[in-house]
Design an enzyme around this catalytic site. Structure first.
Site, PDB file in Angstrom:
ATOM      1  N   ALA A   1       0.808  -1.226   0.000  1.00 45.01           N
ATOM      2  CA  ALA A   1       0.000   0.000   0.000  1.00 45.01           C
ATOM      3  C   ALA A   1       0.838   1.272   0.000  1.00 45.01           C
ATOM      4  CB  ALA A   1      -0.933  -0.006   1.206  1.00 45.01           C
TER       5      ALA A   1
ATOM      6  N   LYS B   1      -8.316  -1.143 -19.922  1.00 48.11           N
ATOM      7  CA  LYS B   1      -8.393   0.047 -20.779  1.00 48.11           C
ATOM      8  C   LYS B   1      -9.623  -0.047 -21.672  1.00 48.11           C
ATOM      9  CE  LYS B   1      -3.388   0.781 -20.977  1.00 48.11           C
ATOM     10  NZ  LYS B   1      -2.909   2.114 -20.675  1.00 48.11           N
TER      11      LYS B   1
ATOM     12  N   HIS C   1       0.894  -7.496 -21.731  1.00 51.99           N
ATOM     13  CA  HIS C   1      -0.021  -6.553 -22.389  1.00 51.99           C
ATOM     14  C   HIS C   1      -0.184  -6.831 -23.887  1.00 51.99           C
ATOM     15  CE1 HIS C   1       0.578  -4.717 -18.606  1.00 51.99           C
ATOM     16  NE2 HIS C   1       1.642  -4.008 -18.900  1.00 51.99           N
TER      17      HIS C   1
ATOM     18  N   ASP D   1       4.444   2.553  -5.313  1.00 53.62           N
ATOM     19  CA  ASP D   1       4.143   3.484  -6.382  1.00 53.62           C
ATOM     20  C   ASP D   1       2.793   3.212  -7.057  1.00 53.62           C
ATOM     21  OD1 ASP D   1       5.442   5.657  -7.591  1.00 53.62           O
ATOM     22  OD2 ASP D   1       5.592   4.457  -9.441  1.00 53.62           O
TER      23      ASP D   1
ATOM     24  N   ALA E   1       0.192   1.721  -5.870  1.00 54.64           N
ATOM     25  CA  ALA E   1      -0.914   2.046  -4.969  1.00 54.64           C
ATOM     26  C   ALA E   1      -1.176   3.549  -5.002  1.00 54.64           C
ATOM     27  CB  ALA E   1      -0.574   1.589  -3.551  1.00 54.64           C
ATOM     28  N   ARG E   2      -0.128   4.336  -4.916  1.00 56.54           N
ATOM     29  CA  ARG E   2      -0.304   5.793  -4.860  1.00 56.54           C
ATOM     30  C   ARG E   2      -0.801   6.360  -6.181  1.00 56.54           C
ATOM     31  NH1 ARG E   2       3.172   9.343  -2.927  1.00 56.54           N
ATOM     32  NH2 ARG E   2       4.470   9.096  -4.751  1.00 56.54           N
TER      33      ARG E   2
END
Ligand code: BG6
Length: 491
Positions: free
Chosen positions: A13, A179, A237, A16, A18-19
């Site tokens: 948490a 996305k 991806h 990076d 998470a923020r």
């Protein structure tokens, strides 16, 4: 269980992701009234902090990463009030017991656990959850990539989690699936009658998938070096995008039907060998140059030492099945490209016979007849463009053709709709227990099996990254990869 999970437990948490993504996404969901009543977020990290100190950190992250017009002080206050912070070190049973106390009495109403930690902590964290009694049939677990660094290590990670959870409880995150434009591929292919009959080797010459980034290492040295573009971007991806383009129509939009079809496409990828990698792949590494007018250093300088890690890869892939026989899929991705630009290009074949005289040639004697191109731009803008031939107005005896563009800007078509963070969709689906946009174990393994064939080929054939100046679309050999076939990368 049909009700969404009432508790969200986040490991990693203070990190990076998470923020930047997870808290802003949860904030947006709360702001739109999409979180269940009495929702609780338990945040966990290694740092020692109390609830108040952590809430301040989350508030600072929201101010930093939400668009300025999105941050609302009242909503933020309501949001941080949902969060409790519990320091937890994987392997510390006392701390897991404290975590369990915070969730006491809520397990029946569903617990969604999100692992935003290095993968080496996945299995120990799952073990800690189990010993603290936090795994019930109402618990789900979401994991960020990377799941392993090859097929063998991914099996170990999956076995570790699989020992404590059944597949229906495991949500492997690939944020590209969150996305809108990636989901739009499904709508485009299966919500329209006009594409599907042409979506095969009869009408399609080749497919291109490009994911270009302008950024470099961004301080992720310890993660990125030794991993490289193939594992970081293609294994997940790009192969997910490829599988949605290539799959057969699923019978319905449900997790089993969709993922069954995706995995079949992934398993049909033709493995590479030491012999074929030499002409089916290009590895590159950026050197100093300029991106967007800014002078930037090279990868080795950022790293502080020479390295064999590729920051760019271009591939020519084949899908050995009935639909795609002989249709190359060209993939390329890299850091320090000229633009942040991701797009899919479906290049159709020329018309079978030109009634207009010499086709495909502009100028004297030519009519300008070009094959159709469908471009699906994922980012930065979202649009779908179809190049079609029309007659240029005029009285020339020979019809002069000109390409015009049917242009659908999704941003403009849905003006007024907020552009969502990919994680909003994924977190909402996790809470609701819908796995359609998460990656199943067999998909991850099929992806790794193909990637391993390339990495083995590179090793055996001693293929090293070629240098490219930052601000270019990779080494010149990447251009040759496609131009040898008489095609070119879409500009
Ligand atoms: C991550 C990769 O999975 O995707 C990063 O680890 C990359 O290296 C990022 O920058 C790209 O995501 P997006 O959404 O910015 O295209």
């Amino acid at each position: 269980m049909t009700e969404p999970s009432a508790t969200f437990l986040l490991f990693g948490a203070t990190g990076d992701l998470a923020r930047r993504m997870i808290f802003p996404s949860l904030y947006n969901l709360l702001s739109d009234g999409l979180l269940p009543d009495d929702f609780l977020i338990v945040a966990s990290g290694r740092s020692d902090m109390d609830d108040e100190a952590f809430r301040k950190e989350v508030d600072a992250a929201l101010r930093q990463f939400l668009p300025a017009d999105r941050y609302d002080g009242d909503v933020a206050a309501r949001f941080v009030a949902l969060i409790g912070y519990q320091p937890v070190d994987a392997g510390n049973a006392d701390q897991f017991a404290k975590l369990a106390e915070r969730i006491d009495g809520r397990l029946e109403r569903g617990l969604s656990v999100y692992l935003s930690t290095p993968p080496s902590l996945f299995a120990p964290t799952a073990q800690g959850l189990s010993e603290a009694g936090l795994i019930t049939p109402h618990t789900r677990i979401a994991m960020e990539k990377p799941i392993g660094k090859d097929l063998a290590s991914s099996k170990i990670v999956n076995d570790g989690i699989g020992a404590l959870f059944v597949e229906e409880q495991i949500f492997r995150v690939d944020h590209y699936l969150g996305k809108e434009t990636v989901q739009n591929l499904l709508a485009l292919r299966f919500g329209n009658v006009m594409f599907e009959p042409l979506w095969n080797t009869t009408a399609i010459d080749h497919v291109q998938i490009t994911v270009g980034e302008t950024v470099g290492l961004e301080g992720r040295v310890s993660y990125y070096d030794g991993v490289g573009a193939l594992r970081d971007m293609v294994q997940n991806h790009m192969l997910q995008i490829l599988s949605i383009i290539a799959m057969e129509p699923p019978a319905r939009m449900d997790p089993t039907a969709v993922r069954d079809e995706k995995v079949k496409a992934l398993r049909s990828l033709r493995p590479m060998t030491a012999e074929t990698v030499k002409h089916l792949s290009v590895r590159g590494q950026y050197t100093p140059g300029a991106v967007g007018g800014q002078i930037v250093t090279g990868y080795a300088d950022e790293l502080g030492q020479p390295s064999d890690t590729e920051t760019f890869v271009a591939l020519k892939a084949y899908i050995d099945n009935w639909r795609w026989q002989g249709v190359p899929f060209y993939l390329r991705t890299g850091k320090r490209m000229p633009a942040r630009q991701s797009e899919i290009v479906i290049q159709f074949k020329p018309v079978r016979h030109s009634i207009f005289g010499r086709d495909g040639q502009h100028g004297a004697g030519g009519t300008g007849l070009e094959p159709n191109t469908l471009v699906i731009r994922l980012q930065p803008e979202e649009y779908i463009r179809l190049q079609i031939m029309t007659k240029r107005p005029g009285l020339e005896r020979q019809v002069q053709l000109e390409e015009v563009t049917l242009d659908v800007s999704l941003t403009a078509a849905f003006a007024g709709q907020r552009r969502r963070i990919a994680y909003e969709r994924l977190i909402l689906d996790l809470l609701a227990g819908d796995q359609t946009l998460f990656v199943r174990r067999d998909e991850v393994e099929a992806q790794w099996a193909w990637i391993d064939s390339i990495i083995d080929g590179w090793r055996e054939a001693n293929v090293k990254p070629a240098a490219y100046s930052s601000g270019n679309w990779g080494p010149s050999s990447a251009i040759a990869l496609i131009e040898r076939d008489g095609a070119s990368w879409h500009d």
